[in-house]
Design a protein around this motif. Structure first.
Motif, PDB file in Angstrom:
ATOM      1  N   LYS A   1     -56.410  47.845 125.606  1.00  0.00           N
ATOM      2  CA  LYS A   1     -57.136  46.677 126.113  1.00  0.00           C
ATOM      3  C   LYS A   1     -57.269  45.598 125.048  1.00  0.00           C
ATOM      4  CE  LYS A   1     -59.660  48.911 129.839  1.00  0.00           C
ATOM      5  NZ  LYS A   1     -60.971  49.218 130.436  1.00  0.00           N
TER       6      LYS A   1
ATOM      7  N   TYR B   1     -54.410  45.436 130.380  1.00  0.00           N
ATOM      8  CA  TYR B   1     -53.816  46.016 129.181  1.00  0.00           C
ATOM      9  C   TYR B   1     -52.730  45.152 128.566  1.00  0.00           C
ATOM     10  CZ  TYR B   1     -56.306  50.233 130.337  1.00  0.00           C
ATOM     11  OH  TYR B   1     -57.302  51.132 130.605  1.00  0.00           O
TER      12      TYR B   1
ATOM     13  N   GLY C   1     -53.175  54.670 136.572  1.00  0.00           N
ATOM     14  CA  GLY C   1     -54.487  55.177 136.220  1.00  0.00           C
ATOM     15  C   GLY C   1     -55.557  54.143 135.977  1.00  0.00           C
ATOM     16  N   ASP C   2     -55.190  52.890 135.901  1.00  0.00           N
ATOM     17  CA  ASP C   2     -56.197  51.839 135.703  1.00  0.00           C
ATOM     18  C   ASP C   2     -55.562  50.506 136.091  1.00  0.00           C
ATOM     19  OD1 ASP C   2     -58.532  51.132 132.942  1.00  0.00           O
ATOM     20  OD2 ASP C   2     -58.521  50.525 135.054  1.00  0.00           O
ATOM     21  N   THR C   3     -56.373  49.460 136.040  1.00  0.00           N
ATOM     22  CA  THR C   3     -55.887  48.128 136.403  1.00  0.00           C
ATOM     23  C   THR C   3     -54.873  47.646 135.370  1.00  0.00           C
ATOM     24  OG1 THR C   3     -58.005  47.657 137.432  1.00  0.00           O
ATOM     25  CG2 THR C   3     -56.578  45.780 136.932  1.00  0.00           C
TER      26      THR C   3
ATOM     27  N   GLN D   1     -57.716  58.222 133.741  1.00  0.00           N
ATOM     28  CA  GLN D   1     -56.859  58.390 132.577  1.00  0.00           C
ATOM     29  C   GLN D   1     -55.576  57.587 132.793  1.00  0.00           C
ATOM     30  OE1 GLN D   1     -57.544  59.884 129.845  1.00  0.00           O
ATOM     31  NE2 GLN D   1     -55.553  60.021 128.830  1.00  0.00           N
ATOM     32  N   VAL D   2     -55.293  56.734 131.843  1.00  0.00           N
ATOM     33  CA  VAL D   2     -54.080  55.923 131.927  1.00  0.00           C
ATOM     34  C   VAL D   2     -52.880  56.787 131.533  1.00  0.00           C
ATOM     35  CG1 VAL D   2     -52.878  53.920 131.019  1.00  0.00           C
ATOM     36  CG2 VAL D   2     -55.341  53.809 131.463  1.00  0.00           C
TER      37      VAL D   2
END
Length: 122
Positions: free
Chosen positions: A100, A32, A26-28, A1-2
């Motif tokens: 994204k 984004y 929470g993410d790369t 979860q971002v």
């Protein structure tokens, strides 16, 4: 979860400057597109600025163009909004958003922070 966490909002006098920060986790981070939006009392949320995933392309609302700079530090997973020559009409809650893609409408952005209050006194 971002997750997104904004900071830096405060009371500032008209003509002053402010830098907002938003840490993303929470993410790369580099997947984004990141953006700043704002919402004043009684008004709809509006776009302020966006920066592409890699960071080479930036976009600004006409109302802030020339006074605001968006940037991102991919090493720190942080996006910034430098605001200069602030006006009372800049008073709003400022939100950081991530997606994204690059949605045209604010309600299509996937992830949001909780917001940080910016108040500009005249």
């Amino acid at each position: 979860q971002v997750q997104l966490a904004e900071s830096g909002g405060r009371l500032v006098q008209a003509g002053g400057s402010l830098r907002l920060s938003c840490v993303v986790s929470g993410d790369t981070f580099t997947l984004y597109t990141l953006a700043w939006f704002r919402q004043a009392p009684g008004k709809d949320r509006e776009f302020v600025a966006a920066v592409s995933a890699i960071g080479f392309n930036t976009f600004y609302a006409d109302s802030v163009k020339g006074r605001v700079t968006i940037s991102r530090d991919n090493a720190r997973n942080t996006v910034y909004l430098q605001m200069n020559s602030l006006k009372p009409e800049d008073t709003a809650v400022y939100y950081c958003a991530a997606d994204k893609g690059s949605p045209a409408m604010w309600f299509d952005w996937t992830y949001w922070g909780q917001g940080t209050q910016v108040t500009v006194s005249s």
